[in-house]
Design an enzyme around this catalytic site. Sequence first.
Site, PDB file in Angstrom:
ATOM      1  N   PRO A   2       0.924  -1.351   0.016  1.00  0.00           N
ATOM      2  CA  PRO A   2      -0.027   0.078  -0.163  1.00  0.00           C
ATOM      3  C   PRO A   2       0.677   1.181  -0.013  1.00  0.00           C
ATOM      4  O   PRO A   2       1.978   1.323   0.670  1.00  0.00           O
ATOM      5  CB  PRO A   2      -0.954  -0.181   1.337  1.00  0.00           C
ATOM      6  CG  PRO A   2      -0.960  -1.614   1.593  1.00  0.00           C
ATOM      7  CD  PRO A   2       0.537  -2.082   1.006  1.00  0.00           C
ATOM      8  N   GLU A   3       0.326   2.152  -0.721  1.00  0.00           N
ATOM      9  CA  GLU A   3       1.195   3.404  -0.699  1.00  0.00           C
ATOM     10  C   GLU A   3       0.696   4.455   0.288  1.00  0.00           C
ATOM     11  O   GLU A   3      -0.322   4.324   0.837  1.00  0.00           O
ATOM     12  CB  GLU A   3       0.971   4.165  -2.210  1.00  0.00           C
ATOM     13  CG  GLU A   3       1.526   3.224  -3.236  1.00  0.00           C
ATOM     14  CD  GLU A   3       2.048   3.823  -4.639  1.00  0.00           C
ATOM     15  OE1 GLU A   3       2.412   5.036  -4.783  1.00  0.00           O
ATOM     16  OE2 GLU A   3       1.970   3.128  -5.504  1.00  0.00           O
ATOM     17  N   LYS A  50       4.436   4.978   4.974  1.00  0.00           N
ATOM     18  CA  LYS A  50       3.504   3.845   4.920  1.00  0.00           C
ATOM     19  C   LYS A  50       3.682   3.200   6.238  1.00  0.00           C
ATOM     20  O   LYS A  50       3.521   2.286   6.279  1.00  0.00           O
ATOM     21  CB  LYS A  50       4.292   2.853   4.015  1.00  0.00           C
ATOM     22  CG  LYS A  50       4.590   3.356   2.566  1.00  0.00           C
ATOM     23  CD  LYS A  50       5.275   2.337   1.640  1.00  0.00           C
ATOM     24  CE  LYS A  50       5.293   3.118   0.175  1.00  0.00           C
ATOM     25  NZ  LYS A  50       6.052   2.025  -0.811  1.00  0.00           N
ATOM     26  N   ARG A 256      12.456  -2.835  -8.897  1.00  0.00           N
ATOM     27  CA  ARG A 256      10.868  -2.691  -9.220  1.00  0.00           C
ATOM     28  C   ARG A 256      10.856  -2.211 -10.717  1.00  0.00           C
ATOM     29  O   ARG A 256      11.566  -1.771 -11.207  1.00  0.00           O
ATOM     30  CB  ARG A 256      10.404  -1.559  -8.088  1.00  0.00           C
ATOM     31  CG  ARG A 256      10.647  -1.671  -6.791  1.00  0.00           C
ATOM     32  CD  ARG A 256       9.830  -3.097  -6.132  1.00  0.00           C
ATOM     33  NE  ARG A 256       8.366  -2.436  -6.600  1.00  0.00           N
ATOM     34  CZ  ARG A 256       7.535  -1.819  -5.742  1.00  0.00           C
ATOM     35  NH1 ARG A 256       8.259  -1.461  -4.275  1.00  0.00           N
ATOM     36  NH2 ARG A 256       6.393  -1.431  -5.913  1.00  0.00           N
TER      37      ARG A 256
END
Length: 269
Positions: A2-3, A50, A256
């Site tokens: 989750p951001e 986060k 990423r």
Amino acid sequence: MPEGHTLHRLARIHTKWFAGGPVAVSSPQGRFSASLVDGRVLRKAEAHGKHLFHSYGPDAVVHVHLGLYGTFTESPLPAPAPVGQVRMRLIGPSHYTDLRGPNACEILTAAEARALRARLGPDPLRRDADPERAWARISRSRTAIGALLMDQAVIAGVGNVYRAEVLFRHNVHPLLPGRDLDRAEWEAMWADLVGLMRLGVRRGRIDTVRDEHLPKAMGRAPRVDRHGGEVYVYRRTGEPCLVCGTPVAQAELVARNLFWCPACQPGRG
């Protein structure tokens, strides 16, 4: 993972349902020292990047980092028997929430919580954020801006989606060294992150596409993706850019995936 907007949204929900009164805290899974805060008053819930912090005071803070698999599920009372591996359960006057699969769920002292937050960069969603701290790191760095935006010690809360989208919206190639980014570009990107992430908090999803590029305006089908929201380049590899039609490119940076439009985000030099 989750951001940051997700954690700020959770902080708002937890403040609304649990803050200001005593909370029943338990750990059905048995992997969290819930007895240290059980029955105490939750003073506030807040997020930084986060990370989520439940402050019980005077010196007890529950720190949660969801990681890749962590989730909160919230529902009105009554609370049924826990199902699955529930790390932490909170029960308030009208609602309960169960936390499963977090990367971290621990009790810190106030000093330990401050030390953790001091290691994080400014959060675009916090009113106390100082973007100059991030610029000081970026403007001196040879590291690609696409990596710097994901470094939580530089900017807290930005993940892969916001990284890809803000770079596209400002026509910046993800491999541009940070020190080659113009100050004006940085200021515009920071302001854009603030606006986009606030929108994410309100809607509960990430939307980054301007009105003229929305499905109705362009006569195209809405995006179908488990992440939801309308985006320009994130996870659109090989699809035509919504602005110029060039196929969206993909590469890997620091383990990423990167997504960008080679025409709208050309390299420099």
